[in-house]
Design an enzyme around this catalytic site. Structure first.
Site, PDB file in Angstrom:
ATOM      1  N   HIS A 168      28.667  75.837  23.705  1.00  0.00           N
ATOM      2  CA  HIS A 168      29.045  75.672  22.301  1.00  0.00           C
ATOM      3  C   HIS A 168      27.931  76.335  21.506  1.00  0.00           C
ATOM      4  O   HIS A 168      26.833  75.799  21.394  1.00  0.00           O
ATOM      5  CB  HIS A 168      29.134  74.176  22.004  1.00  0.00           C
ATOM      6  CG  HIS A 168      29.608  73.813  20.626  1.00  0.00           C
ATOM      7  ND1 HIS A 168      29.344  74.565  19.501  1.00  0.00           N
ATOM      8  CD2 HIS A 168      30.336  72.745  20.193  1.00  0.00           C
ATOM      9  CE1 HIS A 168      29.879  73.977  18.434  1.00  0.00           C
ATOM     10  NE2 HIS A 168      30.495  72.880  18.838  1.00  0.00           N
ATOM     11  N   GLN A 169      28.200  77.517  20.941  1.00  0.00           N
ATOM     12  CA  GLN A 169      27.106  78.274  20.334  1.00  0.00           C
ATOM     13  C   GLN A 169      26.746  77.805  18.927  1.00  0.00           C
ATOM     14  O   GLN A 169      25.843  78.383  18.310  1.00  0.00           O
ATOM     15  CB  GLN A 169      27.415  79.764  20.322  1.00  0.00           C
ATOM     16  CG  GLN A 169      28.512  80.208  19.379  1.00  0.00           C
ATOM     17  CD  GLN A 169      28.487  81.704  19.146  1.00  0.00           C
ATOM     18  OE1 GLN A 169      27.430  82.316  19.029  1.00  0.00           O
ATOM     19  NE2 GLN A 169      29.655  82.322  19.113  1.00  0.00           N
ATOM     20  N   ASP A 170      27.403  76.761  18.434  1.00  0.00           N
ATOM     21  CA  ASP A 170      27.054  76.212  17.119  1.00  0.00           C
ATOM     22  C   ASP A 170      26.929  74.693  17.201  1.00  0.00           C
ATOM     23  O   ASP A 170      27.405  73.962  16.338  1.00  0.00           O
ATOM     24  CB  ASP A 170      28.125  76.619  16.091  1.00  0.00           C
ATOM     25  CG  ASP A 170      27.677  76.388  14.656  1.00  0.00           C
ATOM     26  OD1 ASP A 170      26.465  76.428  14.391  1.00  0.00           O
ATOM     27  OD2 ASP A 170      28.549  76.169  13.792  1.00  0.00           O
ATOM     28  N   LEU A 171      26.254  74.227  18.247  1.00  0.00           N
ATOM     29  CA  LEU A 171      26.105  72.791  18.466  1.00  0.00           C
ATOM     30  C   LEU A 171      24.897  72.286  17.676  1.00  0.00           C
ATOM     31  O   LEU A 171      23.761  72.695  17.923  1.00  0.00           O
ATOM     32  CB  LEU A 171      25.917  72.508  19.958  1.00  0.00           C
ATOM     33  CG  LEU A 171      25.813  71.030  20.355  1.00  0.00           C
ATOM     34  CD1 LEU A 171      27.050  70.258  19.931  1.00  0.00           C
ATOM     35  CD2 LEU A 171      25.593  70.909  21.854  1.00  0.00           C
ATOM     36  N   ASN A 215      28.115  68.600  14.285  1.00  0.00           N
ATOM     37  CA  ASN A 215      29.210  68.850  15.222  1.00  0.00           C
ATOM     38  C   ASN A 215      29.212  67.868  16.389  1.00  0.00           C
ATOM     39  O   ASN A 215      29.774  68.154  17.449  1.00  0.00           O
ATOM     40  CB  ASN A 215      29.165  70.297  15.728  1.00  0.00           C
ATOM     41  CG  ASN A 215      29.789  71.262  14.746  1.00  0.00           C
ATOM     42  OD1 ASN A 215      30.592  70.867  13.908  1.00  0.00           O
ATOM     43  ND2 ASN A 215      29.411  72.530  14.831  1.00  0.00           N
TER      44      ASN A 215
END
Length: 289
Positions: free
Chosen positions: A191-194, A198
């Site tokens: 998950h590159q925007d954790l 989120n």
């Protein structure tokens, strides 16, 4: 059907694609309501690139309806949630690709991890991350390809923003991307925007990950968004402290994690024609970290 938009969503009016999506949104929502027998409440105000409604499905089941504005980073969100199958992440109940819609498990009570004490939040993330690292290949975009795109776009973004930071920082990020992208270890789903907003408090598990922007990447990359997460403290000491703790607790290569965190932070440091000062500052700390 009248649709009230969250206050952060009207920016989509600035593009033809956004205006077209907003115009179609009421009929798309109506189709989903009919398909799944939903009763919708007012959308969550946090929505930015989607509209997300608390929903009640047939039989009184609590759910969430997520109407996505199509963009590259969310293209395989449904598939990522299927792969995780509720293990550390919100469950995908159903999807309708024709409407760009997801029907999701609702997290209750739903508070954000960003409100937790930072040390406690890092402990939660250290427990969640290994559960998300399932083997990944197609259809997910490989980090190698994503990194090549960042390397191509960075010089143009830097020039367009008026060269907002030293050329040496730009060159260091380009060098890191060139060194890292073709030398990765085992590819897992990340998950590159954790970050803290989120991850939500839930009943089925204490905390569940939402809103994946999935990539196939080596594990070291997955800590980048947490290392720079402002909500857990924005200072050199806090940023480097998060890098040290996450790599130690998760058994990661610190140098590769540092370089990925540095490079992605700078690649994501532009919004239109301006640079985001906090991203640039974080990148400098990681450059010398």
């Amino acid at each position: 059907m009248r649709t009230e938009l969250p206050s952060r969503l009207p920016w989509l009016e600035a593009s033809p694609e956004g205006r077209d999506w907003l115009q179609q949104l009421p009929s798309r929502i109506a189709a989903c309501v009919h398909r799944w027998g939903l009763r919708l409440d007012r959308p969550y105000e946090q929505s930015y690139v989607s509209v997300v409604f608390p929903a009640t499905a047939a039989g009184g089941v609590s759910a969430v309806l997520k109407m996505q504005f199509p963009h590259r980073e969310c293209r395989y969100e449904a598939e990522a949630l299927r792969r995780w199958d509720g293990h550390g992440a919100v469950e995908l109940l159903d999807s309708d690709p024709a409407q760009d819609a997801l029907l999701l498990e609702r997290c209750e009570p739903g508070g954000h991890l960003s409100t937790a004490e930072p040390d406690r939040a890092l402990a939660v993330l250290s427990e969640l991350l290994p559960r998300l690292w399932v083997d990944a290949g197609e259809p997910f975009v490989p980090l190698r390809e994503e990194a090549a795109g960042w390397a191509e776009a960075l010089p143009t973004s830097w020039e367009r923003a008026g060269r907002p930071f030293e050329a040496e920082l730009l060159d260091a990020a380009l060098g890191a991307l060139a060194a890292l992208r073709d030398s990765q270890g085992r590819q897992v789903l990340v998950h590159q925007d954790l970050h803290g907003d989120n991850v939500l408090r839930a009943a089925r598990e204490p905390w569940l990950v939402i809103d994946p922007k999935p990539l196939a990447a080596e594990r070291e990359f997955s800590v980048a968004s947490i290392v720079r997460a402002y909500e857990f403290g924005h200072s050199r000491e806090r940023v480097i402290g998060r890098l040290d703790r996450l790599t130690r607790d998760l058994g990661l290569d610190r140098e590769r994690a540092r370089l990925w965190s540095f490079a992605q932070t700078l690649a994501w440091a532009f919004e239109g024609d301006r640079a985001l000062n906090e991203h640039v500052q974080t990148a400098r700390w990681l450059w010398h970290g």
